[in-house]
Write an enzyme that holds these catalytic residues in place. Structure first.
Site: not given
Length: 672
Positions: A341, A453-455
């Site tokens: 991040y 995107g994290d998923r």
């Protein structure tokens, strides 16, 4: 409290201190429950302090190894200040500041609790012990004097006694030690508890390395404007904090059934402690040093819609990196997920070296960020979105196709595979050999893309940890990301974690009969949207169905189709029906742009499911006109209205089946 001389003064100070301490009863209760759970599970308590605080640390451990009131088995507790040979050797060889920290490193484990006592909250050796305990992922608590102070900031939780003298602080600490022992005994049931049989944890171990942020949602109502500016006034009704960034990715891996360790910078402030507490018990944390205060994304919202986002804190660059602890946890990983991040984790030379080592031993999934460092050589799978891929390759927007970008970046990054995600189109996967693979997505209309995107990356990492091929892992990741968007994204996930009894499970096209329909309705109504529902068997979807569904969708902002199950169709239509099974019917309906969700019900009519759904509009095809609808009263009692829709004359499933049967009858037999 009355009295004269020193005793009277001391008793008055102690009375005032205990009045303040009484307000900490909920913290003592929480500590007692957590410590009891850790002890029964095979964990231990480490305790330390200087001077009178050292005596109280020994008092606490003695009550656990021995007994407080009732008879019970002994539990493991070590007073570090009583280890005289270790203390003198450490002070002689490493200095006084290391006297407790080195023992913490020797004895401490992630499942242990570290209790530190200090009347000032400023003793360097106690502060160093707190830092070492958090680096190891231990739960670190403190009993201190007046706050704020450095020790309270360095621990996961602390009780600060606002007494005027050191003596009163220590006396109050003794009361708190006794209260904690009583709370532990209460949770142990005041009886002997058998030693827990430790079963090997067969869950895959995923280590997430990345930058964590604190997501804070400030919800409220807007009913007026500022008198001094044309700006709305938000009357706050609730504030919710959740882990974001790599913290969200770690929670998603845990939700997939993985055992998760998060390696991340953690600031030594109240927000940093709140982040770690929010991640436990789902995720173990190995804390790195964090430059500046906790990075935060604060959203002010009204009616579910964001008005403004304020970012502050940071920069979050890693400072202290316990390389031995990080290398140890990476060595036990079945897969590593790097969640970048842009705060500096992926640019840190020490961490990059450790991640390069890991890439040679286990799958490494790298979710990049434009401000982060490039993936380390040998990464198993890199997952940029289309914009990130274009920026990384230097391509102008729309200049290069996603599949070409994936191939180029795989070579540039020396990665084994690169999957460029392209929103609702899906993902384009380039590997070392063949042509790129396109994995299409089921479009999720009207959903929330936040956190998709994290998923995607979390599903891919857990799949690889379980031994899946890269192509299979990407296929699962595309499906989960689509369901995530359709199910309300990060906001729905945060609501689920806050209120697990109201689980808003992600909704795919083939929603099972036991889906939480009320939660589905709440999600589709976010932002004040109008919910429309229609129903039927939809055995063979034809032009008449499509026309009805398109018309129904125009009556509101979201359309739910409630569809009869196979058994329900069979009871209504007779033997031989349905021609198409429920799963396939739901998938066909869910593929239509006008349909937001499909709910399958098993009754003969939809009254039960409509009671939970409470649609604003119930739409029925015009061929029902003039006949009583059993569901009308249910819809109207829930505040909805019933609307009849036109239909295409001559189109029906029964007539299609009949015509198909006649055609087969007149078709000449094939000559062998």
């Amino acid at each position: 409290m009355t009295g004269t001389g020193w005793l009277g003064t001391h008793l008055a100070e102690l009375s005032d201190a205990l009045a303040e301490v009484e307000g900490q009863s909920s913290t003592v209760e929480t500590w007692g429950r957590r410590l009891a759970e850790q002890l029964v599970a095979g964990g231990r308590l480490l305790a330390a302090g200087n001077g009178g605080s050292a005596a109280e640390a020994q008092h606490l451990t003695a009550e656990l190894v021995g007994r407080f009131v009732a008879e019970r088995r002994p539990y493991s507790a070590i007073a570090l200040c009583a280890e005289t040979s270790s203390l003198t050797a450490i002070v002689n060889d490493y200095g006084a500041d290391e006297m407790f920290a080195r023992q913490v490193e020797a004895h401490g484990r992630a499942e242990d609790v570290l209790m530190l006592l200090s009347t000032s909250g400023r003793s360097p050796n106690v502060l160093r012990a707190a830092e070492r305990g958090r680096e190891l992922g231990m739960q670190v608590w403190a009993l201190t004097g007046p706050g704020p102070n450095p020790l309270a900031d360095a621990c996961d939780d602390a009780i600060c006694v606002p007494a005027a003298s050191t003596a009163a602080v220590q006396a109050a600490h003794l009361v708190l030690v006794h209260a904690l022992c009583a709370a532990v005994d209460d949770h142990l049931g005041r009886r002997d508890i058998p030693v827990q049989v430790v079963v090997p944890d067969e869950r895959p171990h995923v280590v997430v390395v990345g930058d964590t942020v604190l997501d804070r949602d400030v919800d409220g109502r807007i009913e007026r404007l500022c008198p001094d500016a044309p700006a709305p006034v938000l009357d706050v009704t609730a504030t919710h904090d959740s882990p974001g960034g790599a913290g969200l990715a770690a929670l998603l891996c845990a939700a997939e059934g993985a055992r998760v360790t998060l390696v991340t910078p953690v600031a030594r402030d109240a927000d940093g402690r709140a982040l770690v507490n929010a991640l436990r018990p789902d995720v173990e944390v190995v804390a790195l040093g964090h430059e500046g205060p906790t990075r935060r994304k604060v959203r002010a919202r009204s009616d579910g819609r964001s008005l403004v986002r304020v970012d502050d804190g940071g920069p979050g660059t890693p400072t202290e990196v316990p390389e031995v602890a990080v290398r140890t946890v990476l060595a036990t990983a079945d897969a590593v997920l790097v969640s970048d991040y842009g705060a500096g984790v992926t640019r840190d030379a020490r961490l990059r070296s450790l991640l390069t080592e890991a890439a040679g031993r286990c799958p490494v999934v790298w979710d990049p960020h434009p401000r982060g460092g490039p993936p380390v050589p040998g990464a198993t799978l890199v997952t940029p979105n289309l914009a990130e891929a274009q920026q990384a390759s230097g391509a102008v927007a729309d200049e290069s196709a996603p599949d070409a970008l994936a191939q180029a970046l795989r070579a540039d990054w020396d990665a084994r595979a690169v999957a460029v995600t392209a929103g609702d189109r899906g993902a384009f996967l380039a590997t070392t050999g063949d042509e790129p693979l396109f994995v299409p997505a089921v479009p999720a209309r009207g959903g929330d893309t936040c956190g998709a995107g994290d998923r995607f990356a979390a599903t891919a990492a857990v799949s690889l940890a379980r031994g899946s091929l890269v192509s299979a892992a990407v296929g699962a990741a595309v499906a989960d990301a689509s369901a995530w968007v359709a199910g309300g994204g990060a906001e729905a996930f945060r609501i689920r974690r806050r209120t697990p009894e109201h689980d808003t499970t992600d909704v795919a096209a083939d929603v099972p009969p036991d889906e939480d329909v009320a939660a589905l309705a709440a999600r589709l109504r976010l932002g004040g949207r109008t919910l429309v529902a229609t129903g039927g068997c939809f055995d063979i979807v034809h032009a008449g169905h499509v026309a009805t569904l398109q018309a129904a969708r125009r009556l509101g902002d979201a359309l739910v189709v409630v569809m009869n199950s196979d058994d329900s169709v069979r009871r209504l239509k007779g033997a031989g029906r349905p021609v198409v099974g429920a799963a396939d019917r739901a998938r066909v309906l869910g593929a239509l742009d006008c349909v937001d969700a499909v709910v399958v019900f098993d009754e003969d009519d939809p009254r039960e499911v409509l009671t939970a759904l409470r649609p604003d509009v119930w739409a029925k095809g015009g061929d029902y006109g003039g006949r009583p609808l059993p569901e009308t009263d249910v819809v109207r009692s829930g505040g909805g209205r019933v609307v009849l829709l036109p239909y295409l004359d001559g189109r029906s499933t029964s007539s299609l089946i009949e015509r198909t049967g006649r055609a087969r009858t007149h078709q000449p037999e094939e000559v062998a």
